[in-house]
Design a protein around this motif. Structure first.
Motif, PDB file in Angstrom:
ATOM      1  N   MET A   1       0.841  -1.193   0.000  1.00 25.08           N
ATOM      2  CA  MET A   1       0.000   0.000   0.000  1.00 25.08           C
ATOM      3  C   MET A   1       0.884   1.253   0.000  1.00 25.08           C
ATOM      4  SD  MET A   1      -2.961  -1.400  -0.083  1.00 25.08           S
ATOM      5  CE  MET A   1      -4.129  -0.117   0.338  1.00 25.08           C
ATOM      6  N   SER A   2       0.248   2.395   0.088  1.00 24.92           N
ATOM      7  CA  SER A   2       0.988   3.660   0.039  1.00 24.92           C
ATOM      8  C   SER A   2       1.097   4.317   1.402  1.00 24.92           C
ATOM      9  CB  SER A   2       0.303   4.624  -0.942  1.00 24.92           C
ATOM     10  OG  SER A   2       0.409   4.143  -2.257  1.00 24.92           O
ATOM     11  N   THR A   3       0.873   3.538   2.484  1.00 23.34           N
ATOM     12  CA  THR A   3       0.945   4.057   3.843  1.00 23.34           C
ATOM     13  C   THR A   3       2.016   3.319   4.623  1.00 23.34           C
ATOM     14  OG1 THR A   3      -1.418   4.593   3.797  1.00 23.34           O
ATOM     15  CG2 THR A   3      -0.364   4.496   5.951  1.00 23.34           C
ATOM     16  N   PHE A   4       2.789   4.050   5.415  1.00 22.31           N
ATOM     17  CA  PHE A   4       3.867   3.464   6.213  1.00 22.31           C
ATOM     18  C   PHE A   4       3.765   3.980   7.641  1.00 22.31           C
ATOM     19  CE2 PHE A   4       8.180   3.304   7.923  1.00 22.31           C
ATOM     20  CZ  PHE A   4       8.545   1.994   7.615  1.00 22.31           C
ATOM     21  N   GLY A   5       3.925   3.079   8.605  1.00 20.18           N
ATOM     22  CA  GLY A   5       3.948   3.469  10.005  1.00 20.18           C
ATOM     23  C   GLY A   5       2.710   3.036  10.756  1.00 20.18           C
ATOM     24  N   THR A   6       2.812   3.025  12.099  1.00 19.13           N
ATOM     25  CA  THR A   6       1.714   2.605  12.974  1.00 19.13           C
ATOM     26  C   THR A   6       1.085   3.795  13.682  1.00 19.13           C
ATOM     27  OG1 THR A   6       2.784   0.458  13.309  1.00 19.13           O
ATOM     28  CG2 THR A   6       1.086   1.095  14.893  1.00 19.13           C
ATOM     29  N   LEU A   7       1.875   4.519  14.473  1.00 19.86           N
ATOM     30  CA  LEU A   7       1.371   5.720  15.152  1.00 19.86           C
ATOM     31  C   LEU A   7       1.772   6.986  14.409  1.00 19.86           C
ATOM     32  CD1 LEU A   7       1.934   4.856  18.927  1.00 19.86           C
ATOM     33  CD2 LEU A   7      -0.082   4.489  17.503  1.00 19.86           C
ATOM     34  N   PHE A   8       2.973   7.026  13.888  1.00 16.46           N
ATOM     35  CA  PHE A   8       3.398   8.120  13.007  1.00 16.46           C
ATOM     36  C   PHE A   8       3.222   7.596  11.586  1.00 16.46           C
ATOM     37  CE2 PHE A   8       6.292  10.950  10.770  1.00 16.46           C
ATOM     38  CZ  PHE A   8       6.133  12.160  11.419  1.00 16.46           C
ATOM     39  N   ARG A   9       2.097   7.938  10.971  1.00 12.67           N
ATOM     40  CA  ARG A   9       1.702   7.326   9.705  1.00 12.67           C
ATOM     41  C   ARG A   9       1.893   8.299   8.540  1.00 12.67           C
ATOM     42  NH1 ARG A   9      -1.264   2.754   9.887  1.00 12.67           N
ATOM     43  NH2 ARG A   9      -2.432   3.266   8.004  1.00 12.67           N
ATOM     44  N   VAL A  10       2.430   7.768   7.461  1.00 13.12           N
ATOM     45  CA  VAL A  10       2.689   8.580   6.270  1.00 13.12           C
ATOM     46  C   VAL A  10       2.040   7.920   5.063  1.00 13.12           C
ATOM     47  CG1 VAL A  10       4.465   9.540   4.756  1.00 13.12           C
ATOM     48  CG2 VAL A  10       4.891   9.354   7.220  1.00 13.12           C
ATOM     49  N   MET A  11       1.245   8.671   4.339  1.00 10.20           N
ATOM     50  CA  MET A  11       0.703   8.196   3.070  1.00 10.20           C
ATOM     51  C   MET A  11       1.211   9.104   1.965  1.00 10.20           C
ATOM     52  SD  MET A  11      -3.202   7.647   1.670  1.00 10.20           S
ATOM     53  CE  MET A  11      -3.524   9.406   1.486  1.00 10.20           C
ATOM     54  N   THR A  12       1.949   8.540   1.006  1.00  6.32           N
ATOM     55  CA  THR A  12       2.443   9.335  -0.112  1.00  6.32           C
ATOM     56  C   THR A  12       1.474   9.224  -1.280  1.00  6.32           C
ATOM     57  OG1 THR A  12       3.748   7.553  -1.132  1.00  6.32           O
ATOM     58  CG2 THR A  12       4.810   8.849   0.617  1.00  6.32           C
ATOM     59  N   TYR A  13       1.509  10.224  -2.161  1.00  3.19           N
ATOM     60  CA  TYR A  13       0.653  10.200  -3.348  1.00  3.19           C
ATOM     61  C   TYR A  13       1.405  10.791  -4.528  1.00  3.19           C
ATOM     62  CZ  TYR A  13      -0.060  15.239  -3.286  1.00  3.19           C
ATOM     63  OH  TYR A  13       0.149  16.603  -3.341  1.00  3.19           O
ATOM     64  N   GLY A  14       0.903  10.547  -5.726  1.00  2.00           N
ATOM     65  CA  GLY A  14       1.410  11.204  -6.923  1.00  2.00           C
ATOM     66  C   GLY A  14       2.199  10.291  -7.830  1.00  2.00           C
ATOM     67  N   GLU A  15       2.190  10.635  -9.119  1.00  4.78           N
ATOM     68  CA  GLU A  15       2.939   9.909 -10.138  1.00  4.78           C
ATOM     69  C   GLU A  15       4.054  10.796 -10.691  1.00  4.78           C
ATOM     70  OE1 GLU A  15      -0.541   8.146  -9.171  1.00  4.78           O
ATOM     71  OE2 GLU A  15      -0.629   9.954 -10.410  1.00  4.78           O
TER      72      GLU A  15
END
Length: 402
Positions: free
Chosen positions: A1-15
């Motif tokens: 998926m495009s999300t990383f982390g459990t409590l400090f969560r990061v979702m990246t987007y874009g091409e």
């Protein structure tokens, strides 16, 4: 998926050739001072067009904070970060309508989704890492302010040209000056050279090798070594979320990575147990620590207070300007002459990406451990807990030393 982390969560987007790239950071603690300049430094170190060793694509990668802050202070709400793509050239990739490019994700993305980005690598492009670097800069600022954590990465090999410690084969695994080097190396020193290798003699050889590959319309790989200093003890989760496992996950999610090793890594397999073990000693600051650090800063997947150090391998960039024999999507043999702009070697620009992913791992592990400690602190004292279960043995060692 495009999300990383459990409590400090990061979702990246874009091409790679869309209108913008960026990320959403959820879980950042409130009241952290944060402005665009705090993030821009790392983005500028990652951006293309820095030197003749990188792709000529001219992107400034200027970040805008869209949400989650007010008056330069984080609110604790999701932080939106946006970086426009300004130098897109989708017409450079028309041949990918016919050919899946060798060693690219064109074919696998098409098999997975039934559709793919028509230009560049889409989500598989290194442009995606902008969101990671932006989020990592936020994590790094918190870690620095709260615990003095320092994260420094550098290029340790290009092709078959490597810093001397990589080839060391004696019982110590590394020369004596390696440990002092890890303790003192700084980003300022790393950035004095576009190759981002702190050994001037080796760096010159690396530069020459990269230029040779570029002149031949080819590419070369290499490795990045990273050290994390002043990491609190107790970070990392048994059994499946060991800190080194999370670091490996983070590093191998970076485009073009092909390997990860921590501490003694694969070289450690050549030693006997008594040579490889890290004996415990009482250090000058009164802290129990290890005499050596072959483990790379963890035991049982949990940080022990020593420097964490690891190495990440990067393959040669897949986009090259040479004609290559390959096949079209329908299996007809043909010749692909790729256009577009590419790095002859990605490792100099990978340095801040490695640092940023390391910051995300440490930040998330820290927040998880802090939540555990806070929950435990709310319990009433238990007189039946023996000293060895509450840290008493460390206090006794300090008393004996005095």
């Amino acid at each position: 998926m495009s999300t990383f982390g459990t409590l400090f969560r990061v979702m990246t987007y874009g091409e790679s050739h869309g209108k913008s790239v960026g990320c959403i950071v959820d879980g950042c603690p409130p009241r952290l001072p944060l402005i665009e300049a705090d993030i821009q430094t790392q983005l500028s170190r990652r951006r293309p067009g820095q030197s003749n060793l990188t792709t000529p694509r001219d992107e400034k990668d200027l970040v805008t904070i869209q949400s989650g802050t007010e008056f330069g202070i984080t609110l604790g709400t999701p932080i939106g970060l946006l970086v426009p793509n300004q130098d897109q050239r989708p017409h450079d990739y028309s041949e990918t309508d016919l050919y899946p490019r060798p060693s690219h994700a064109d074919w696998t993305y098409l098999q997975k989704y039934g559709v793919k980005a028509s230009s560049g690598g889409g989500r598989a492009s290194a442009r995606e890492t902008i969101g990671r670097v932006a989020a990592g800069a936020i994590a790094e600022k918190y870690l620095k302010l709260v615990h003095g954590v320092e994260i420094v990465a550098f290029v340790s090999s290009v092709s078959n040209i490597a810093m001397p410690f990589i080839h060391e084969q004696d019982e110590r695994l590394y020369p004596e000056n390696f440990w002092e080097f890890l303790n003192t190396i700084s980003r300022e020193e790393i950035d004095k050279d576009a190759v981002r290798c702190p050994d001037k003699i080796v760096s010159d050889k690396m530069r020459e090798r990269i230029h040779e590959a570029k002149a031949a319309n080819d590419s070369v790989g290499g490795s990045v070594t990273c050290v994390i200093r002043n990491v609190p003890t107790g970070l990392g989760e048994p059994c499946f979320d060991k800190l080194e496992a999370k670091l490996a996950h983070a590093m191998l999610s970076i485009p073009a990575t092909k390997g990860f090793e921590i501490g003694s890594g694969f070289k450690g397999t050549t030693l006997l147990g008594h040579q490889h073990n890290d004996p415990w000693v009482l250090k000058d600051n009164g802290r129990l620590g290890t005499k050596t650090n072959n483990s790379g800063g963890t035991q049982g997947g949990i940080t022990n207070g020593e420097n964490i150090y690891f190495r990440v391998a990067f393959k040669p960039p897949a986009t090259i300007s040479q004609e290559q024999k390959t096949a079209t999507y329908n299996g007809v043999d043909g010749i692909l002459a790729a256009r577009g702009r590419h790095d002859p070697c990605v490792v100099p620009r990978a340095v801040p990406i490695v640092e940023s992913m390391a910051a995300l791992v440490i930040m998330d592990a820290l927040m998880i451990q802090q939540s555990r400690k806070t929950a435990a602190s709310l319990l009433p004292p238990n007189p039946n807990v023996p000293p060895t279960m509450s840290g008493g043995i460390l206090n006794l060692s300090k008393t004996q030393k005095q």
